[in-house]
Design an enzyme around this catalytic site. Structure first.
Site, short mmCIF file in Angstrom:
data_model
loop_
_atom_site.label_atom_id
_atom_site.label_comp_id
_atom_site.label_asym_id
_atom_site.label_seq_id
_atom_site.Cartn_x
_atom_site.Cartn_y
_atom_site.Cartn_z
N HIS A 175 -58.14 -122.49 -14.74
CA HIS A 175 -58.16 -124.04 -13.93
C HIS A 175 -56.83 -123.41 -13.20
CE1 HIS A 175 -60.26 -126.22 -16.53
NE2 HIS A 175 -61.12 -124.55 -16.98
N ASP A 232 -69.48 -123.59 -12.00
CA ASP A 232 -68.77 -124.45 -11.83
C ASP A 232 -67.64 -123.89 -11.89
OD1 ASP A 232 -68.64 -125.73 -14.42
OD2 ASP A 232 -67.95 -127.13 -13.30
N ASP A 257 -62.90 -118.21 -15.00
CA ASP A 257 -63.66 -119.01 -15.53
C ASP A 257 -64.41 -120.21 -15.33
OD1 ASP A 257 -63.70 -121.65 -18.07
OD2 ASP A 257 -62.44 -122.62 -17.21
N ASP A 263 -66.67 -118.48 -22.70
CA ASP A 263 -66.48 -119.15 -22.31
C ASP A 263 -65.50 -119.30 -22.94
OD1 ASP A 263 -65.67 -120.24 -20.16
OD2 ASP A 263 -66.38 -122.26 -20.75
N HIS A 309 -71.69 -121.15 -17.58
CA HIS A 309 -71.60 -121.97 -16.65
C HIS A 309 -70.77 -121.77 -15.40
CE1 HIS A 309 -66.77 -123.00 -16.39
NE2 HIS A 309 -66.87 -122.87 -17.50
N GLU A 324 -69.73 -127.78 -15.35
CA GLU A 324 -69.24 -127.64 -17.38
C GLU A 324 -67.65 -128.24 -17.53
OE1 GLU A 324 -67.25 -126.02 -20.70
OE2 GLU A 324 -66.74 -125.92 -18.43
N GLU A 325 -67.25 -128.16 -15.82
CA GLU A 325 -65.41 -128.67 -15.55
C GLU A 325 -65.53 -130.41 -15.80
OE1 GLU A 325 -63.59 -126.80 -16.60
OE2 GLU A 325 -63.52 -124.64 -15.73
ZN LIG Z 1 -64.72 -122.84 -19.06
#
Ligand SMILES: [Zn+2]
Length: 415
Positions: free
Chosen positions: A386, A85, A146, A203, A83, A180-181
């Site tokens: 994150h 984003d 990520d 991921d 992903h 995705e997030e």
């Molecule tokens: Zn991820």
């Protein structure tokens, strides 16, 4: 196979990490933020430059591409997915990746905010990375490993395969998703256009990790209805929904069934949002467990508690809505043992210990698996995601490139 190969994954990763692709859960547009397409445009141009003729970005922000088969055999079409984003939880603007070559087990002070320090105590995986090259953010943003680590790994796999046409593989599909997030990563995916039989998301975290299991997930919305009245004249009239909702939440156990009190195989019920006034309060919940059957049990438990609460507040009302979010991908993957077996062989033949694990969350793969594309998750090296302490090892990313190159070839060999 890889002794003389100059990996491109590090430079790619840095290039992709510098592009702001933060998604936005409040947005109603698709993709949720237009800037995600900036990365998509770059990826398409790099894929085209490598000779991938069908690479394109669609209006919803998805990148699709094909590496054509170079074998006479009939091989299942395998998709590699990551992903684009980054998480809305932490700024993704002006990301400046910092390389710490030949890491020696020390604390890492992030240069643009010296109060941000990665310690091996807090991040024990760092102790396994001595001698490797660690990439961190600069202290004011997340890094975005990520999942730009996953994207860079897949792009380097493409680079390897187009430069080694002698290594046999079937049709390979490349898929990069937006959003995705915020849980919308596959909302606008065109499965027919993708045309893949099986997939792998890139991921997961630590070297060798292979996730074939995620939570099953529902959301619950409870509306509490009170009766409003002028507070000066409310005696025997007012029913305050704020108090009803508070009582309900407080009636739940403190030492179990919550994210802050569980790990491993245990699931939970978790209030994520509360909003309203004395007249009406809305509380949103997420319900999680590895066993789908347990979700209903948790929901019934909440209903019982709700009923008990309402008994204490005569005249108050409530309604209870359940919505399915995603399901444990293992329910699908167990029907296709070759997906895991081939990944295990690819990881082990890259000289890595295969570590099967479960994700206490969902991935694009959990939804893809139920949309007809069984899709477990392979390691990338991304860690502490994150947040500002996010990091990734260059050598882990290189090992992931090696793994998926071998995996493409194993599917051909076994067909
Ligand atoms: Zn991820």
């Amino acid at each position: 196979m890889f002794q003389n190969y100059s990996f491109t994954v590090k430079d790619r990763f840095i290039r992709y990490a510098e592009i702001d692709t933060q998604s936005d859960p409040q947005s109603k547009t698709i993709p949720s933020t237009e800037k995600q397409k900036n990365l998509g445009i770059l990826l398409v141009s790099e894929l085209s430059a490598m000779g991938i003729t069908d690479a394109h970005l669609d209006p919803y922000g998805y990148v699709y591409a094909t590496i054509p088969s170079n074998t006479n055999k009939s091989v299942p079409v395998i998709c590699f997915c990551a992903h684009m984003d980054t998480s809305p939880d932490c700024s993704g603007k002006n990301v400046r990746p910092v390389i710490h070559p030949n890491y020696q087990g020390n604390e890492i002070v992030l240069p643009e905010d010296e109060s941000q320090v990665l310690t091996p105590t807090e991040h024990p995986y760092l102790k396994e990375k001595i001698g490797e090259d660690i990439i961190t953010a600069s202290g004011t943003t997340l890094l975005g490993a990520d999942d730009k680590a996953g994207i860079a790994i897949i792009m380097d796999m493409v680079h390897y395969l187009v430069n080694h046409p002698d290594l046999l593989h079937g049709n390979l599909k490349i898929l990069f998703t937006p959003d995705e997030e915020i849980g919308r990563g596959v909302d606008k995916l065109d499965m027919d256009k993708l045309g893949a039989d099986f997939g792998y998301t890139l991921d997961a975290g630590e070297l060798g990790t292979f996730e074939d299991e995620t939570f099953s997930a529902d959301s619950v919305t409870i509306h509490f209805y009170g009766v409003s009245s002028h507070p000066g004249y409310a005696k025997d009239k007012m029913i305050n929904a704020i108090k009803v909702a508070s009582h309900f939440i407080d009636s739940l156990p403190k030492d179990e069934l919550s994210p802050e009190s569980t790990d491993g195989r245990y699931g939970f019920v978790h209030p994520v949002r509360i909003e309203g006034l004395a007249e009406k309060i809305t509380v949103e919940w997420i319900i999680r467990d590895f066993l789908t059957t347990k979700l209903a049990a948790y929901e019934n438990y909440l209903r019982d508690k709700l009923e008990a609460t309402l008994k204490k507040f005569p005249g108050a009302k409530a309604d209870f809505q359940v919505r399915e979010q995603y399901r444990n991908m293992k329910e699908v993957l167990d029907q296709y043992p070759q997906i895991t077996a081939h990944a295990k062989e690819a990881i082990e033949s890259s000289g890595i210990v295969f570590k099967k694990s479960s994700a206490r969350g969902g991935t694009d793969g959990s939804r893809l698996s139920f949309m007809g594309l069984p899709c477990p998750n392979i390691f990338t090296g991304e860690m502490a995601f994150h947040g500002k302490h996010e990091y990734v090892s260059v050598q882990d990313m290189q090992k992931a490139v090696e793994t998926i190159v071998r995996l493409s070839n194993i599917w051909e060999e076994k067909s």
